[in-house]
Design an enzyme around this catalytic site. Structure first.
Site, PDB file in Angstrom:
ATOM      1  N   GLY A 122      47.513  52.243  58.073  1.00 25.84           N
ATOM      2  CA  GLY A 122      47.744  51.478  59.297  1.00 25.84           C
ATOM      3  C   GLY A 122      47.880  52.399  60.486  1.00 25.84           C
ATOM      4  N   SER A 124      44.915  52.764  63.442  1.00 29.55           N
ATOM      5  CA  SER A 124      44.274  52.272  64.662  1.00 29.55           C
ATOM      6  C   SER A 124      44.801  50.901  65.064  1.00 29.55           C
ATOM      7  CB  SER A 124      42.766  52.163  64.443  1.00 29.55           C
ATOM      8  OG  SER A 124      42.213  53.421  64.166  1.00 29.55           O
ATOM      9  N   SER A 156      40.712  49.350  56.160  1.00 32.26           N
ATOM     10  CA  SER A 156      39.933  49.077  54.950  1.00 32.26           C
ATOM     11  C   SER A 156      40.896  48.930  53.778  1.00 32.26           C
ATOM     12  CB  SER A 156      38.915  50.190  54.695  1.00 32.26           C
ATOM     13  OG  SER A 156      39.441  51.436  55.012  1.00 32.26           O
ATOM     14  N   GLU A 239      41.346  63.433  56.147  1.00 30.91           N
ATOM     15  CA  GLU A 239      40.299  62.422  56.279  1.00 30.91           C
ATOM     16  C   GLU A 239      38.999  63.053  56.762  1.00 30.91           C
ATOM     17  OE1 GLU A 239      40.885  59.344  59.226  1.00 30.91           O
ATOM     18  OE2 GLU A 239      39.603  57.979  58.101  1.00 30.91           O
TER      19      GLU A 239
END
Lengths: 388, 357
Positions: A122, A124, A156, A239
């Site tokens: 969580g 953006s 996602s 990431e």
């Protein structure tokens, strides 16, 4: 430059090959028969969670980049599925290892590695994309708890996730980057509403997540209250490492070459068309460049700039590979969804659309160019706008 | 396994870069280019003190006995300062040709002289690689060469010529019967047209030698472009950090800094490709030709992008003779076409993989 394997690494490669040969019945078409059992087997053998300490449920090996690469190569060559790689494993676990409390490490790392707990991220928000630190989801103190309200986007796996690692604003009066905390909570907590976000691919790869007075214990903060921005940057580093992986691009190029060799137009193979062949060769040179650039980033101390360009170049290259496949297919390339004459289950079209998302996500191409020019070339930052 | 330069290789790169800053300053390059000098023996003499001409010459013949990766690092350093030297012909192509197909006698006669810089060599191998233009091509018969060779490299004042005939067989010749400069965009190197009217020549033995020479030349040209691109990028970044407009350094505008980021993002992975192509030449023979082709074609493409973009970052002044940036622009442009433009080279790359007939 010495690209030969030492006897130790050659022996390790043989070990991996023997394992893959012995376990070739455990998967089919690149997917494990039993994902959780496969994951446990991989961890035991040291081919997943390899460098995570044993006490937290990993294999406990010393970090060895070259062994990691051998594992990746041999699994790709054997068509065997790798270990699980959700956001929990790829991003939360490294973050907990770096900044989590002992309790948090013991509680979450093991079950996450084994695939028993699925996570979503969580970060953006509608008003906090490239300017992530502008996030407004607030966490208000209420006794021992926070009450969390706000909205996240691009989440996602939110629909399948058991848990979320989330950035919230806990100190509304602090400076932008210093008022944020990184907090963990279950997705079945009352007050959470997950809405699928359908993209141009036709699928809902993402979600929007709405929080209304979601009650979360304050002790679930990772890395200290108000330290969330720095904790998140630990995670973002992991990431960006995931995006633009040259091994995946190389596999796609091979598929593209096969496509161009097997598809015919008026009885002529696509590969026999000199224009398509030239475009293919241009991309092949780029794929080799990124492959060797990747090898260099693993073992060369002077590869700082080489590392900074991987996300930008790798994601763009994937997109171009898909684009050429579509062009090579011509009218067949516009087919999508299920139907007659469809090639590769519409995968090239899907990649072409989804990969555009990867050029944007995880730091847009423009943000990447800021990073390359500022950190790599020492160029000045854009002057700050007053009030931003 | 290590994909990085060794300490010795870094040292070689550093010492060459340092020496070249003095030997081949912009002022010196300017004098060579604008003064129409045929050769720059002072620069070659300076580099000879460092052993550069003998880089690929075996130690038994007085050279350093190093590999193509070291030669690529040297070519990159020369490209950085657009140095006018016979490096490609004299230190790479002739020693390689002699190593591959020379008799013991030929090796003994030439390698020591080439290695210490006392003699220089040129190479006329364009036609069988890039294709014959304007009826050029050399025929060998009974130890004599006839015909024309265009785009001969480093042949001005050369003591030895390596000449490829129409069938791809290599020959050693002392000189051509006539030699004429072909004025080209890049004034930092002299290309020549050689005419043979029965000039005596000795054939070299290996018939694969031309392919190996071609691969080595492609890697060297790619490395030269890499070096020239690095200088253009460095100068663009430096200029953007100094130049002020609208009360700000122009490098703080994203429109400008993103151009610089794009150049770096193209250049850095190309460096790994060139290194690998050079490494493969000596260590992975089955991949060597394909990697050399990709290195040549790919650096041609990114070279064109960087040459124009770095000039553009400088604004109008970048176009002028004042900055001298155009020497790099033109060197990169010439490298693109030398021994095959990217389209031709990519077609060969496809053929090497069985993807084209």
């Amino acid at each position: 430059m010495d690209l030969t394997l030492t006897p130790e690494l050659a022996a390790f490669r043989d070990e991996v090959r023997a394992f893959l040969e012995a376990h070739k019945d455990h998967h089919k078409d690149g997917a494990p028969n039993d994902p959780k059992a496969w994951q446990r087997t991989l961890i035991e053998a040291g081919y997943a969670a390899r460098t995570i300490p044993k006490e937290y449920g990993g294999y406990g090996a010393e970090p060895d980049i070259l062994k990691g690469r051998i594992i990746a190569e041999e699994f790709i060559a054997a068509g065997a599925p790798r270990g699980m790689a959700g956001q929990g494993i790829s991003m939360l676990v490294p973050t907990l290892l770096e900044v989590g409390s002992e309790d948090q490490k013991r509680q979450w790392i093991g079950p996450t590695l084994r695939g028993e707990v699925i996570w979503c991220q969580g970060y953006s928000e509608p008003g906090a994309g490239s300017d992530l630190a502008n996030l407004q989801t607030k966490a208000v103190e209420d006794g021992e708890d926070f009450l969390i309200s706000g909205q996240k986007i691009w989440t996602s796996t939110a629909a399948q996730a058991d848990m979320i690692f989330c950035l919230v604003r806990t100190e509304p009066d602090a400076a932008k980057h210093e008022g944020i905390s990184y907090i963990l909570f279950p997705m079945n907590t009352p007050g959470i509403d997950v809405r699928p976000l359908k993209t141009m691919t036709g699928h809902a790869e993402f979600n929007e997540v709405f929080f209304t007075d979601v009650r979360v214990p304050q002790k679930n903060v990772v890395g200290g209250r108000g330290r969330g921005w720095f904790v998140a940057n630990t995670t973002l580093k992991h990431e960006r490492g995931m995006l633009g992986d040259p091994n995946a691009t190389e596999a796609r190029l091979k598929a593209l070459i096969e496509l161009m060799k097997s598809e015919t137009v008026d009885g002529h193979r696509i590969i026999d068309n000199p224009i398509f062949r030239d475009r293919l060769m241009q991309l092949q040179a780029r794929v080799f460049s990124m492959k060797f650039n990747g090898l260099r980033t693993l073992t060369d101390d002077t590869a700082g700039l080489a590392r900074l360009v991987v996300k930008l170049q790798g994601c763009e290259l994937n997109h171009q590979v898909a684009a050429l496949a579509i062009d090579a297919l011509g009218e067949l390339g516009i087919l999508y969804h299920d139907g007659p004459h469809l090639r590769a289950k519409g995968g090239w079209q899907r990649n072409y659309m989804f990969d555009l998302g990867l050029i944007i996500g995880g730091g847009t191409a423009q943000i990447q160019k800021n990073i390359i020019s500022e950190r790599g070339l020492g160029m000045p930052r854009e002057p700050k706008t007053v009030g931003a | 396994m290590r994909f990085a330069l060794s300490e010795d290789q870094t040292l070689l790169q550093d010492s060459l870069t340092k020496a070249l800053a003095d030997l081949s300053s912009l002022d010196r390059v300017r004098r060579f280019a604008d003064g129409g000098e045929a050769t720059a023996p002072d620069i070659w003499a300076g580099l000879s003190e460092l052993g550069l001409p003998g880089l690929l010459v075996p130690e038994e013949h007085g050279g350093l006995g190093l590999g193509l990766l070291e030669a690529a690092l040297a070519a990159e350093a020369l490209g950085r300062v657009v140095a006018p030297t016979p490096f490609l012909g004299s230190a790479v192509l002739a020693p390689l040709a002699l190593r591959l197909g020379g008799s013991d006698e030929q090796k003994r006669a030439w390698l020591p002289k080439l290695a210490d810089g006392g003699a220089t060599a040129g190479a006329a191998i364009s036609e069988p690689i890039a294709g014959a233009r304007d009826g050029a091509g050399v025929t060998a018969e009974g130890g004599k060469l006839t015909g024309k060779a265009l785009f001969a490299l480093d042949a001005m004042a050369a003591d030895l010529l390596v000449v490829a005939d129409r069938s791809g067989v290599l020959h050693l010749a002392a000189k051509a019967d006539a030699s004429e400069i072909l004025p080209s965009i890049d004034a930092t190197r002299r290309l020549t047209e050689l005419t043979f009217r029965g000039a005596p020549a000795e054939a070299l033995s290996s018939n694969q030698a031309l392919d190996r020479l071609r691969d080595a030349a492609w890697v060297m040209i790619a490395a030269d472009t890499l070096g020239a691109c690095q200088t253009m990028l460095d100068r663009a970044v430096e200029y953007a950090k100094e130049r002020k407009q609208f009360g700000r350094t122009i490098g703080s505008f994203q429109a400008v800094k993103h151009l610089c980021a794009e150049m770096a993002a193209e250049l850095e992975p190309a460096r790994a490709l060139v290194w690998y192509a050079a490494y493969a030449f000596d260590n992975a023979p089955e991949e060597a030709s394909l990697m050399a082709a990709h290195a040549k074609a790919h650096t041609s493409e990114i070279g064109r992008f960087i040459a124009r973009t770095a000039t553009e970052v400088h604004g109008g002044i970048g176009m002028t003779d004042l900055l001298g940036l155009h020497y790099w622009f033109k060197r990169i442009g010439q490298n693109r076409q030398l021994l095959g433009g990217p389209e031709r080279v990519r077609e060969l790359a496809a053929r090497m993989q069985g993807l084209a007939a």
